[in-house]
Motif scaffolding. Structure first.
Motif, PDB file in Angstrom:
ATOM      1  N   GLU A   1       0.817  -1.212   0.000  1.00 31.98           N
ATOM      2  CA  GLU A   1       0.000   0.000   0.000  1.00 31.98           C
ATOM      3  C   GLU A   1       0.849   1.259   0.000  1.00 31.98           C
ATOM      4  OE1 GLU A   1      -2.507  -0.525   3.378  1.00 31.98           O
ATOM      5  OE2 GLU A   1      -4.013  -1.717   2.299  1.00 31.98           O
ATOM      6  N   ARG A   2       2.021   1.162   0.626  1.00 27.86           N
ATOM      7  CA  ARG A   2       2.888   2.340   0.677  1.00 27.86           C
ATOM      8  C   ARG A   2       3.841   2.412  -0.524  1.00 27.86           C
ATOM      9  NH1 ARG A   2       7.784   0.881   2.237  1.00 27.86           N
ATOM     10  NH2 ARG A   2       8.365   3.051   2.584  1.00 27.86           N
ATOM     11  N   GLY A   3       3.657   1.509  -1.476  1.00 23.15           N
ATOM     12  CA  GLY A   3       4.442   1.564  -2.702  1.00 23.15           C
ATOM     13  C   GLY A   3       5.740   0.798  -2.671  1.00 23.15           C
ATOM     14  N   GLY A   4       5.997   0.053  -1.600  1.00 23.15           N
ATOM     15  CA  GLY A   4       7.215  -0.755  -1.535  1.00 23.15           C
ATOM     16  C   GLY A   4       7.018  -2.102  -2.205  1.00 23.15           C
ATOM     17  N   ARG A   5       8.113  -2.780  -2.441  1.00 26.97           N
ATOM     18  CA  ARG A   5       8.051  -4.109  -3.035  1.00 26.97           C
ATOM     19  C   ARG A   5       8.200  -5.180  -1.944  1.00 26.97           C
ATOM     20  NH1 ARG A   5      12.513  -4.491  -7.431  1.00 26.97           N
ATOM     21  NH2 ARG A   5      13.451  -2.652  -6.434  1.00 26.97           N
ATOM     22  N   CYS A   6       7.623  -6.358  -2.205  1.00 28.30           N
ATOM     23  CA  CYS A   6       7.703  -7.455  -1.245  1.00 28.30           C
ATOM     24  C   CYS A   6       7.974  -8.766  -1.975  1.00 28.30           C
ATOM     25  CB  CYS A   6       6.403  -7.560  -0.445  1.00 28.30           C
ATOM     26  SG  CYS A   6       6.432  -8.915   0.749  1.00 28.30           S
ATOM     27  N   TYR A   7       9.008  -9.472  -1.525  1.00 32.23           N
ATOM     28  CA  TYR A   7       9.357 -10.756  -2.109  1.00 32.23           C
ATOM     29  C   TYR A   7       9.379 -11.818  -1.012  1.00 32.23           C
ATOM     30  CZ  TYR A   7      10.978  -7.710  -5.870  1.00 32.23           C
ATOM     31  OH  TYR A   7      11.058  -6.743  -6.857  1.00 32.23           O
ATOM     32  N   VAL A   8       9.005 -13.034  -1.379  1.00 32.63           N
ATOM     33  CA  VAL A   8       8.957 -14.151  -0.428  1.00 32.63           C
ATOM     34  C   VAL A   8       9.851 -15.271  -0.928  1.00 32.63           C
ATOM     35  CG1 VAL A   8       7.497 -15.975   0.550  1.00 32.63           C
ATOM     36  CG2 VAL A   8       6.645 -13.624   0.436  1.00 32.63           C
ATOM     37  N   GLY A   9      10.616 -15.867  -0.017  1.00 33.09           N
ATOM     38  CA  GLY A   9      11.440 -17.024  -0.339  1.00 33.09           C
ATOM     39  C   GLY A   9      11.465 -17.981   0.825  1.00 33.09           C
ATOM     40  N   GLY A  10      12.283 -19.014   0.719  1.00 32.92           N
ATOM     41  CA  GLY A  10      12.365 -20.024   1.770  1.00 32.92           C
ATOM     42  C   GLY A  10      11.686 -21.313   1.365  1.00 32.92           C
ATOM     43  N   PRO A  11      11.630 -22.295   2.258  1.00 33.60           N
ATOM     44  CA  PRO A  11      11.035 -23.594   1.930  1.00 33.60           C
ATOM     45  C   PRO A  11       9.593 -23.541   1.432  1.00 33.60           C
ATOM     46  CG  PRO A  11      12.338 -23.773   3.929  1.00 33.60           C
ATOM     47  CD  PRO A  11      12.315 -22.319   3.567  1.00 33.60           C
ATOM     48  N   VAL A  12       8.825 -22.501   1.804  1.00 39.63           N
ATOM     49  CA  VAL A  12       7.438 -22.429   1.321  1.00 39.63           C
ATOM     50  C   VAL A  12       7.375 -22.264  -0.188  1.00 39.63           C
ATOM     51  CG1 VAL A  12       6.509 -21.493   3.477  1.00 39.63           C
ATOM     52  CG2 VAL A  12       7.285 -19.929   1.679  1.00 39.63           C
ATOM     53  N   SER A  13       8.475 -21.892  -0.816  1.00 37.81           N
ATOM     54  CA  SER A  13       8.471 -21.665  -2.262  1.00 37.81           C
ATOM     55  C   SER A  13       8.322 -22.958  -3.054  1.00 37.81           C
ATOM     56  CB  SER A  13       9.758 -20.954  -2.688  1.00 37.81           C
ATOM     57  OG  SER A  13      10.887 -21.827  -2.585  1.00 37.81           O
ATOM     58  N   ALA A  14       8.299 -24.107  -2.370  1.00 30.79           N
ATOM     59  CA  ALA A  14       8.119 -25.377  -3.077  1.00 30.79           C
ATOM     60  C   ALA A  14       6.830 -25.391  -3.888  1.00 30.79           C
ATOM     61  CB  ALA A  14       8.126 -26.541  -2.084  1.00 30.79           C
ATOM     62  N   ASP A  15       5.822 -24.641  -3.423  1.00 28.89           N
ATOM     63  CA  ASP A  15       4.581 -24.496  -4.191  1.00 28.89           C
ATOM     64  C   ASP A  15       4.280 -23.007  -4.307  1.00 28.89           C
ATOM     65  OD1 ASP A  15       2.004 -24.393  -5.248  1.00 28.89           O
ATOM     66  OD2 ASP A  15       1.399 -26.247  -4.259  1.00 28.89           O
ATOM     67  N   PRO A  16       4.824 -22.337  -5.323  1.00 32.77           N
ATOM     68  CA  PRO A  16       4.649 -20.882  -5.419  1.00 32.77           C
ATOM     69  C   PRO A  16       3.198 -20.456  -5.597  1.00 32.77           C
ATOM     70  CG  PRO A  16       5.667 -21.753  -7.420  1.00 32.77           C
ATOM     71  CD  PRO A  16       5.665 -22.863  -6.420  1.00 32.77           C
ATOM     72  N   SER A  17       2.350 -21.331  -6.149  1.00 31.78           N
ATOM     73  CA  SER A  17       0.945 -20.957  -6.317  1.00 31.78           C
ATOM     74  C   SER A  17       0.281 -20.723  -4.967  1.00 31.78           C
ATOM     75  CB  SER A  17       0.190 -22.035  -7.091  1.00 31.78           C
ATOM     76  OG  SER A  17       0.125 -23.254  -6.373  1.00 31.78           O
ATOM     77  N   MET A  18       0.676 -21.503  -3.963  1.00 29.73           N
ATOM     78  CA  MET A  18       0.137 -21.318  -2.620  1.00 29.73           C
ATOM     79  C   MET A  18       0.583 -19.982  -2.046  1.00 29.73           C
ATOM     80  SD  MET A  18       0.684 -25.194  -1.114  1.00 29.73           S
ATOM     81  CE  MET A  18       0.641 -24.590   0.563  1.00 29.73           C
ATOM     82  N   VAL A  19       1.847 -19.652  -2.228  1.00 31.37           N
ATOM     83  CA  VAL A  19       2.385 -18.404  -1.679  1.00 31.37           C
ATOM     84  C   VAL A  19       1.722 -17.201  -2.334  1.00 31.37           C
ATOM     85  CG1 VAL A  19       4.474 -17.074  -1.227  1.00 31.37           C
ATOM     86  CG2 VAL A  19       4.583 -19.578  -1.255  1.00 31.37           C
ATOM     87  N   LEU A  20       1.627 -17.230  -3.659  1.00 29.08           N
ATOM     88  CA  LEU A  20       1.010 -16.113  -4.376  1.00 29.08           C
ATOM     89  C   LEU A  20      -0.473 -16.002  -4.040  1.00 29.08           C
ATOM     90  CD1 LEU A  20       2.761 -16.648  -7.825  1.00 29.08           C
ATOM     91  CD2 LEU A  20       3.110 -14.706  -6.286  1.00 29.08           C
ATOM     92  N   GLY A  21      -1.140 -17.148  -3.922  1.00 29.94           N
ATOM     93  CA  GLY A  21      -2.564 -17.119  -3.646  1.00 29.94           C
ATOM     94  C   GLY A  21      -2.904 -16.663  -2.250  1.00 29.94           C
ATOM     95  N   GLU A  22      -2.091 -17.026  -1.281  1.00 31.80           N
ATOM     96  CA  GLU A  22      -2.398 -16.688   0.116  1.00 31.80           C
ATOM     97  C   GLU A  22      -1.836 -15.335   0.546  1.00 31.80           C
ATOM     98  OE1 GLU A  22      -4.372 -18.433   2.244  1.00 31.80           O
ATOM     99  OE2 GLU A  22      -4.810 -19.750   0.547  1.00 31.80           O
ATOM    100  N   LEU A  23      -0.670 -14.946   0.017  1.00 33.38           N
ATOM    101  CA  LEU A  23       0.018 -13.749   0.512  1.00 33.38           C
ATOM    102  C   LEU A  23       0.087 -12.598  -0.488  1.00 33.38           C
ATOM    103  CD1 LEU A  23       3.045 -15.378   2.409  1.00 33.38           C
ATOM    104  CD2 LEU A  23       0.811 -14.713   3.320  1.00 33.38           C
ATOM    105  N   SER A  24       0.017 -12.894  -1.764  1.00 38.36           N
ATOM    106  CA  SER A  24       0.077 -11.863  -2.821  1.00 38.36           C
ATOM    107  C   SER A  24       1.319 -10.977  -2.766  1.00 38.36           C
ATOM    108  CB  SER A  24      -1.184 -10.972  -2.759  1.00 38.36           C
ATOM    109  OG  SER A  24      -2.348 -11.734  -2.939  1.00 38.36           O
ATOM    110  N   PRO A  25       2.510 -11.559  -2.647  1.00 39.02           N
ATOM    111  CA  PRO A  25       3.723 -10.734  -2.750  1.00 39.02           C
ATOM    112  C   PRO A  25       3.963 -10.352  -4.208  1.00 39.02           C
ATOM    113  CG  PRO A  25       4.335 -13.033  -2.656  1.00 39.02           C
ATOM    114  CD  PRO A  25       2.828 -12.992  -2.502  1.00 39.02           C
ATOM    115  N   ASP A  26       4.945  -9.511  -4.442  1.00 39.50           N
ATOM    116  CA  ASP A  26       5.279  -9.134  -5.828  1.00 39.50           C
ATOM    117  C   ASP A  26       5.928 -10.294  -6.576  1.00 39.50           C
ATOM    118  OD1 ASP A  26       4.594  -6.182  -6.033  1.00 39.50           O
ATOM    119  OD2 ASP A  26       5.802  -6.226  -4.209  1.00 39.50           O
ATOM    120  N   ALA A  27       6.621 -11.161  -5.858  1.00 33.83           N
ATOM    121  CA  ALA A  27       7.232 -12.333  -6.496  1.00 33.83           C
ATOM    122  C   ALA A  27       7.659 -13.325  -5.426  1.00 33.83           C
ATOM    123  CB  ALA A  27       8.429 -11.942  -7.357  1.00 33.83           C
ATOM    124  N   VAL A  28       7.821 -14.566  -5.857  1.00 35.80           N
ATOM    125  CA  VAL A  28       8.323 -15.638  -4.999  1.00 35.80           C
ATOM    126  C   VAL A  28       9.643 -16.130  -5.585  1.00 35.80           C
ATOM    127  CG1 VAL A  28       7.879 -17.932  -4.039  1.00 35.80           C
ATOM    128  CG2 VAL A  28       5.975 -16.349  -4.420  1.00 35.80           C
TER     129      VAL A  28
END
Length: 433
Positions: free
Chosen positions: A67-94
Motif C-alpha cells: 500500500e505504501r508503494g514498496g516491493r515485497c518478495y517471499v522465499g524459503g522452503p514455502v516456495s516449493a509451491d509458489p501458487s500457494m504463496v502467491l494465492g495466500e500472501l500476494s507478494p510481488d514475487a516468490v
C-alpha cells in the motif's frame, strides 16, 4: 535502497545468508525475527513453514508494504509451491528454491521472465520462470542480527550450513527436493570464519544442519570421514566442544571414527530420524533404512559413550494399529535418552503431500476421530497416537520420568497444536491442488 529481511519468530540461517549477500552488494540491509510494518523499499520474507501462509501478521505486513508503494518478495522452503504463496500472501514475487543468485537480480530489476527461479502474477496469470540456479558454496558472511545470542533452537542459538543436499529420499522431507541428493560442501576455512563471526556476535552454542552432518564433503554417496572429523575439530576449537552439536545423522551414515569425533568434539548427542518401528511404514516413508539398522546404530552410539535421541512420526497415511504398536515396542526396546514425536505433516513438494492429496479424508489419520482410550479428549487418531507415544517414551527412558499433570497437559497441548496446524496445512494444499 533500504531492504528489510524478516524471518518470523526465528531468524533462520538461510535468511541471514540472503541478508549477507545483499549487504555485500551495497544495499542498506537489516534483519529481524519480529513481524512488523516497515518503511524499507523492499521487504523480503524468509518463510520456513506452511503456517506462515496463514499468519495474519505476515499478511498485514505485506499489505502495508504494498500500500505504501514498496516491493515485497517471499522465499524459503514455502516456495516449493509458489501458487500457494502467491494465492495466500500476494507478494510481488516468490523466489523458488535457492535464492542467493536470484534475489540479487530480483532486487535490482524487479520481476521479469528473464530471471530464472521466480514466480509472479501478471494479468491474472502465474508466471514461473523455471528453477533457480544452484548457489555457489562460497559466499559472503551472513547478516547476523544483534540479538542472535537470545535465540534458542533446540538448545542452539543458530544452525549453520556446512553443505547442501542429502543422499536420502525420505518422502516427508523437503531437503532432497529443495537442494537435491548430490552433496555440495563448503570449505572448512569459510565455515570457521563464519563460526568466529557468530561467536563474536554473541552466539554461545552452534549446531550443524544440512540434513545429515556426517555427509560433509562426501562424494558420490561416500562419506569423507577425515573431512568431517576435521570440521568438528575446527569448530570445537573456536566454540569449545560443549558448545557444538552435530545431532542429525542417518543411521546408515555412521562409522566408529565418526562416533568418536562426535563424542570428543561436541556435546555428545546423536539425533536419529527413526520415524517408525514398522518396516512397512518405513518403506512407505521411503526412509531407506531398516529397523535392524536402527538397533545397530543405537547400540554402537552407546558403545562410544554417546547419548541418543530419536524422532518418530505417527499418523502416516496407511499406518495401522499394528504398525503403531511396533513403534511403541521399538521405543521400549531402545530406551532412548530423548524422544521427539510428530504427526505426519504434508510439506508442499514432498511425496507425502502428494499421498495426502490422493487419498480420501476418511483414510487420513489426521481426520479420523479417535475412539480408543483417549476418546474423551476429542483427539484425532493421529493426535491420539502422538500423545500416547509421548507418554510411553517417558516410561522407557534410561532415567525414569514420572508424568504429572503439568507434563500431561503440555503433551496434550502440543499434539492438539500439531493436529490443528496440519489440518490447516492440508486445507491449503487442497485449495491449490
Amino acid at each position: 535502497m533500504r531492504i528489510k529481511v524478516i524471518s518470523p519468530d526465528i531468524v533462520t540461517y538461510g535468511a541471514m545468508v540472503i541478508g549477507g549477500v545483499l549487504e555485500q552488494e551495497g544495499y542498506d540491509t537489516s534483519i529481524s525475527r519480529v513481524i512488523e510494518d516497515t518503511d524499507a523499499d523492499i521487504l523480503i520474507l524468509s518463510l520456513y513453514s506452511t503456517q506462515h501462509l496463514l499468519d495474519t501478521r505476515i499478511k498485514k505486513a505485506i499489505r502495508f508494504q504494498k500500500e505504501r508503494g514498496g516491493r515485497c518478495y517471499v522465499g524459503g522452503p514455502v516456495s516449493a509451491d509458489p501458487s500457494m504463496v502467491l494465492g495466500e500472501l500476494s507478494p510481488d514475487a516468490v523466489v523458488v528454491g535457492e535464492g542467493e543468485i536470484t534475489i540479487s537480480r530480483l532486487v535490482l530489476e524487479g520481476p521479469s521472465p528473464d530471471i530464472p527461479g521466480i514466480a509472479y502474477m501478471k494479468e491474472g496469470e502465474m508466471i514461473v520462470t523455471g528453477s533457480s540456479p544452484p548457489s555457489p558454496m562460497t559466499r559472503p558472511l551472513p547478516l547476523i542480527p544483534p540479538d542472535i545470542g537470545d535465540q534458542n533452537i533446540r538448545g542452539a542459538n543458530v544452525y549453520i550450513e556446512t553443505h547442501r543436499g542429502c543422499v536420502g529420499g525420505c518422502g516427508f522431507c523437503q531437503v532432497p527436493r529443495y537442494f537435491g541428493q548430490e552433496v555440495r560442501s563448503r570449505s572448512i576455512e569459510d565455515i570457521l570464519t563464519e563460526v568466529r563471526a557468530f561467536k563474536d556476535a554473541g552466539v554461545h552454542r552452534i549446531s550443524i544442519s544440512g540434513g545429515t552432518g556426517s555427509l560433509f564433503a562426501s562424494q558420490y554417496g561416500r562419506m569423507n570421514v577425515p573431512a568431517f572429523i576435521q570440521l568438528l575439530q575446527g569448530i570445537a576449537g573456536v566454540m569449545g566442544p560443549k558448545n557444538l552439536s552435530s545431532p542429525d545423522i542417518r543411521v546408515d551414515c555412521i562409522t566408529d571414527e565418526v562416533l568418536d569425533a562426535i563424542r570428543d568434539y561436541t556435546i555428545g548427542w546423536v539425533f536419529f530420524g527413526i520415524e517408525s518401528g514398522s518396516e512397512g511404514i518405513l518403506k512407505k516413508m521411503r526412509k531407506g533404512a531398516t529397523v535392524d539398522q536402527v538397533r545397530e546404530a543405537v547400540k554402537r552410539c552407546r558403545m562410544h559413550g554417546l547419548k541418543v535421541a530419536g524422532s518418530f512420526i505417527v499418523g502416516y497415511p496407511g499406518e495401522t494399529a499394528d504398525d503403531y504398536q511396533m513403534t511403541k515396542d521399538l521405543i521400549e526396546e531402545l530406551a532412548l535418552d530423548d524422544v521427539f514425536v510428530s504427526v505426519a505433516e504434508p510439506i508442499p513438494g514432498t511425496p507425502l503431500a502428494d499421498l495426502v492429496l490422493s487419498i480420501p479424508q476418511e483414510e487420513n489419520p489426521v481426520y479420523v476421530p479417535h475412539t480408543g482410550e483417549y476418546q474423551a479428549l476429542g483427539l484425532s487418531e493421529a493426535e491420539a497416537r502422538a500423545f500416547d507415544l509421548m507418554l510411553h517414551a517417558d516410561l522407557h527412558k534410561p532415567r525414569f520420568t514420572m508424568t504429572d499433570d503439568r507434563t500431561f497437559n503440555l503433551y496434550l497441548e502440543e499434539v492438539r497444536k500439531q493436529g490443528s496446524d496440519i489440518l490447516r496445512s492440508t486445507e491449503v494444499l487442497l485449495r491449490y491442488s
